[in-house]
Design a protein around this motif. Structure first.
Motif: not given
Length: 349
Positions: A142-171
């Protein structure tokens, strides 16, 4: 003192010992008062004509007194000693599997990767060990499964946030751009803090001897190098702890003190039972009715979500859970003259 000797072995041994002693005392009393009566005295013989007694029949001669060790006391003593030894050994056999299970549970609480419990002994002990090992494997999975889930959540959330920061430069609106950048920075900070909190929960490490005084002095010097007003005082002997958990606990308390007060004093107080670490500041402090609430995840005293004014509300939660993993306690008190004092009590066992 009573709890120290209140064990299953002690109870079993005590009950058996009392029963054996009582049974032998009753048997001895019965033998003494209700045993067989002594033999009758020999009959009297008439004197012969010369005034002399005839020779006595040897079978009717009085028996010599038995020595003290010829009575029932010595056999009963040997029997009593034998039964006491048997009771002690039997109680030890009964308590040994439970002690092994308790030791394995203690190791598991400190380190999930500890060695599995040996499946040996009586049938009941083997079944308990097998069930315990299955439970340990399920927890690890269960701990290993949660670790894998945390890694996936971290990657999936950071990617759109990074894109939003890049698009801010166009404002073109600088004010709006600054506000949105601040919101994104807060979201990233909250994400990092949440992932760090979950990482702290799943981290397990073995205990080892550590120079706590050297750790406190190192944290104080690091903060001073960054321009913070942090002092350390006191002495203590090495303590068996989980190093990462202790560092995390003190670090979060120190960050909280510097964020709200701008200064901190770390003191050490050592004795035979406990090591007490205090992180003292002279900031605004916390009201008495709010001191337990600040240990709840994401709880903050002020309404702002600005990280510069108070973080995301996980530092105190991480600190208390780290102290609990160390077998200690974390509490908050008011500093004399104003401020907050965080007190870590770690047992010396």
């Amino acid at each position: 003192m009573r709890a120290r000797f209140d064990t299953l072995f002690g109870r079993l041994f005590g009950v058996l010992l009392i029963a054996i002693v009582l049974a032998h005392l009753l048997a001895f009393a019965w033998f003494h008062y209700y045993g067989p009566p002594p033999p009758p005295p020999p009959p009297a013989f008439p004197e012969d004509m010369d005034g002399q007694r005839p020779p006595m029949d040897p079978r009717l001669a009085p028996r010599p007194a038995r020595p003290w060790f010829g009575g029932p006391l010595v056999p009963l003593t040997f029997q009593l000693i034998s039964l006491i030894i048997a009771a002690w050994y039997g109680a030890k056999l009964l308590s040994r599997p439970i002690q092994r299970l308790s030791d394995a549970a203690e190791r598991l609480s400190e380190n999930l990767d500890s060695a599995p419990l040996e499946e040996s002994g009586p049938r009941e002990a083997r079944q308990a060990a097998h069930t315990f090992n299955k439970m340990q494997q399920r927890i690890i999975e269960q701990v290993k499964q949660r670790s894998r889930m945390l890694g996936a959540v971290s990657h999936d959330l950071r990617t759109p946030l990074s894109r939003l920061k890049l698009r801010l430069e166009q404002i073109d609106d600088d004010k709006l751009q600054g506000q949105m950048r601040q919101d994104l920075d807060d979201m990233i900070s909250m994400l990092d803090a949440t992932l760090g909190y979950l990482h702290e929960q799943r981290t397990s490490e073995a205990s080892q001897w550590m120079d706590v005084q050297a750790l406190v002095e190192s944290l104080s010097e690091n903060a001073q190098d960054q321009g913070a007003n942090v002092q350390a005082s006191g002495h203590c002997a090495p303590l068996q702890v989980q190093p990462m958990a202790l560092r995390s606990c003190i670090n979060n308390l120190l960050d909280n003190a510097l964020r709200y007060a701008g200064n901190a004093l770390i003191t050490l107080e050592d004795n035979r039972q406990h090591l007490v670490i205090r992180v003292i500041d002279h900031g605004p402090g916390i009201a008495a009715d709010k001191r337990e609430a600040v240990f709840e995840p994401f709880f903050r005293l002020e309404g702002s979500r600005n990280r510069n004014s108070g973080g995301v509300g996980l530092g105190m939660t991480i600190a208390r859970e780290a102290a609990q993993r160390l077998g200690g306690q974390l509490s908050l008190e008011e500093t004399p003259g104003g401020g907050l004092t965080a007190i870590i009590r770690l047992p010396r066992t």
